[in-house]
Design a protein around this motif. Structure first.
Motif, PDB file in Angstrom:
ATOM      1  N   ARG A  60       5.847  -1.832  -7.345  1.00 30.14           N
ATOM      2  CA  ARG A  60       4.485  -1.336  -7.081  1.00 30.14           C
ATOM      3  C   ARG A  60       4.500  -0.269  -5.987  1.00 30.14           C
ATOM      4  O   ARG A  60       3.856   0.781  -6.131  1.00 30.14           O
ATOM      5  N   PHE A  61       5.223  -0.532  -4.907  1.00 29.82           N
ATOM      6  CA  PHE A  61       5.303   0.472  -3.843  1.00 29.82           C
ATOM      7  C   PHE A  61       5.913   1.771  -4.370  1.00 29.82           C
ATOM      8  O   PHE A  61       5.473   2.868  -4.015  1.00 29.82           O
ATOM      9  N   ARG A  63       5.634   3.044  -7.198  1.00 27.58           N
ATOM     10  CA  ARG A  63       4.648   3.773  -8.010  1.00 27.58           C
ATOM     11  C   ARG A  63       3.468   4.262  -7.174  1.00 27.58           C
ATOM     12  O   ARG A  63       2.469   4.750  -7.730  1.00 27.58           O
ATOM     13  N   GLY A  64       3.562   4.118  -5.861  1.00 26.19           N
ATOM     14  CA  GLY A  64       2.477   4.573  -4.996  1.00 26.19           C
ATOM     15  C   GLY A  64       1.475   3.502  -4.640  1.00 26.19           C
ATOM     16  O   GLY A  64       0.399   3.806  -4.090  1.00 26.19           O
ATOM     17  N   GLY A  65       1.811   2.250  -4.933  1.00 29.60           N
ATOM     18  CA  GLY A  65       0.904   1.162  -4.620  1.00 29.60           C
ATOM     19  C   GLY A  65       0.836   0.861  -3.137  1.00 29.60           C
ATOM     20  O   GLY A  65       1.700   1.273  -2.350  1.00 29.60           O
ATOM     21  N   ARG A  66      -0.194   0.117  -2.759  1.00 35.49           N
ATOM     22  CA  ARG A  66      -0.422  -0.268  -1.369  1.00 35.49           C
ATOM     23  C   ARG A  66      -0.545  -1.782  -1.279  1.00 35.49           C
ATOM     24  O   ARG A  66      -0.853  -2.448  -2.271  1.00 35.49           O
ATOM     25  N   ARG A  94      11.740   2.131   5.372  1.00 33.35           N
ATOM     26  CA  ARG A  94      10.701   2.874   4.685  1.00 33.35           C
ATOM     27  C   ARG A  94       9.335   2.476   5.229  1.00 33.35           C
ATOM     28  O   ARG A  94       9.076   1.304   5.482  1.00 33.35           O
ATOM     29  N   PRO A  97       2.610   1.718   2.757  1.00 28.30           N
ATOM     30  CA  PRO A  97       1.167   1.657   3.016  1.00 28.30           C
ATOM     31  C   PRO A  97       0.637   0.232   2.906  1.00 28.30           C
ATOM     32  O   PRO A  97       0.815  -0.423   1.874  1.00 28.30           O
ATOM     33  N   ARG A 130      -6.409  -0.808  -6.489  1.00 27.71           N
ATOM     34  CA  ARG A 130      -5.981  -0.054  -7.662  1.00 27.71           C
ATOM     35  C   ARG A 130      -4.918  -0.866  -8.401  1.00 27.71           C
ATOM     36  O   ARG A 130      -4.223  -1.688  -7.783  1.00 27.71           O
ATOM     37  N   ASP A 132      -1.920  -0.467  -9.278  1.00 28.04           N
ATOM     38  CA  ASP A 132      -0.557  -0.480  -8.746  1.00 28.04           C
ATOM     39  C   ASP A 132      -0.455  -1.154  -7.380  1.00 28.04           C
ATOM     40  O   ASP A 132       0.642  -1.255  -6.829  1.00 28.04           O
ATOM     41  N   ASP A 133      -1.573  -1.613  -6.830  1.00 25.56           N
ATOM     42  CA  ASP A 133      -1.577  -2.224  -5.505  1.00 25.56           C
ATOM     43  C   ASP A 133      -1.105  -3.677  -5.552  1.00 25.56           C
ATOM     44  O   ASP A 133      -0.949  -4.272  -6.622  1.00 25.56           O
TER      45      ASP A 133
END
Length: 217
Positions: A60-61, A63-66, A94, A97, A130, A132-133
C-alpha cells in the motif's frame, strides 16, 4: 486496579530500605519476565501473520498509500508514536505518510460534541480515506466502539485494516471473523500494562518489516 495490588511492597510500612529495594527489584524482574512471555506467545501465534501484514502494508505504501492510525487514551499515545515512527523513522529509513487521527484535537472535539464520540475516527476515515490507504486501530480491550467504527468505515472504503487488541480480542475479534479487519493481532493478557507493551513491540516490528520490504530510502 489499585497501586496496592500492583506494588504491595509500597504499602507494607516497612522501614528497612534494603528490604524495600529487594522487593522493588523482585517486582521489576517479575514484570520483565511477564512481558517476555507475552511477546513470545504473540510471536509463536502470529509471527507469520505479522510478516504477511507488513508485506500488505508495504504494498500500500509503495502505491502511495498513507497510514491512518487511532486509539483512545494510552492507545492514542501509541497511535501517535506509530505515526511519528513512520514519518520520522531513523537514519536511512524511508519516510512514510502517516496520521494519528486523535492528534487533530479540533476535529476530534468537534465530532465528539456535534456527532458523538463513537464517530470521531469513522468520520475522518470516511472523509479522507483512499483505497490504497491503511487504517490501524488500537484498543487494549478490543471493544472500543469508536475504534471499531473507524475500522468499519475503512473496510467499507477498501482500505487495508489492521487491529491491535488485548484480552481475547473482544468485539475486534468478532469483526475480524466477519472479514471487517484484514489483520488482527491479539495480546492474550488481562494486564493493560503488558498488553500495551506487547502492542508497542508489535507495531515496531511491523514498521521494521515494512522498511525491509520497501528497501533503502
Amino acid at each position: 486496579m489499585s497501586t496496592e495490588s500492583l506494588y504491595p511492597f509500597l504499602h507494607t510500612g516497612a522501614a528497612d530500605r534494603d528490604v524495600l529495594l529487594r522487593d522493588v527489584a523482585r517486582s521489576t524482574a517479575e514484570k520483565v519476565a511477564e512481558i517476555g512471555r507475552l511477546r513470545a506467545q504473540v510471536v509463536e501465534a502470529d509471527g507469520d501473520r505479522i510478516a504477511a501484514c507488513a508485506s500488505a502494508m508495504a504494498a500500500r505504501f509503495a502505491r502511495g498509500g498513507r497510514l491512518l492510525v487511532f486509539g483512545n487514551g494510552g492507545s492514542s499515545t501509541d497511535a501517535a508514536a506509530m505515526a511519528a515512527l513512520c514519518v520520522g523513522g531513523g537514519a536511512g529509513a524511508r519516510r512514510l505518510p502517516a496520521f494519528a487521527l486523535a492528534s487533530d484535537v479540533a476535529t476530534l472535539t468537534a465530532l465528539a460534541n456535534d456527532v458523538g464520540f463513537e464517530n470521531v475516527f469513522a468520520r475522518p476515515v470516511a472523509a479522507a480515506g483512499r483505497p490504497d490507504d491503511i487504517a490501524m486501530g488500537l484498543s487494549t480491550s478490543g471493544g472500543s466502539a469508536n475504534v471499531l467504527r473507524g475500522l468499519a468505515a475503512a473496510h467499507e472504503r477498501g482500505l487495508l485494516t489492521v487491529g491491535l487488541a488485548g484480552y481475547a480480542g473482544g468485539a475486534m475479534a468478532e469483526a475480524a471473523a466477519r472479514g471487517e479487519i484484514d489483520h488482527l493481532f491479539v495480546m492474550p493478557s488481562s494486564s493493560v500494562h503488558r498488553i500495551q507493551e506487547a502492542q508497542t513491540t508489535t507495531y515496531h516490528v511491523l514498521w521494521e518489516l515494512v522498511q525491509r520490504a520497501l528497501g533503502p530510502a
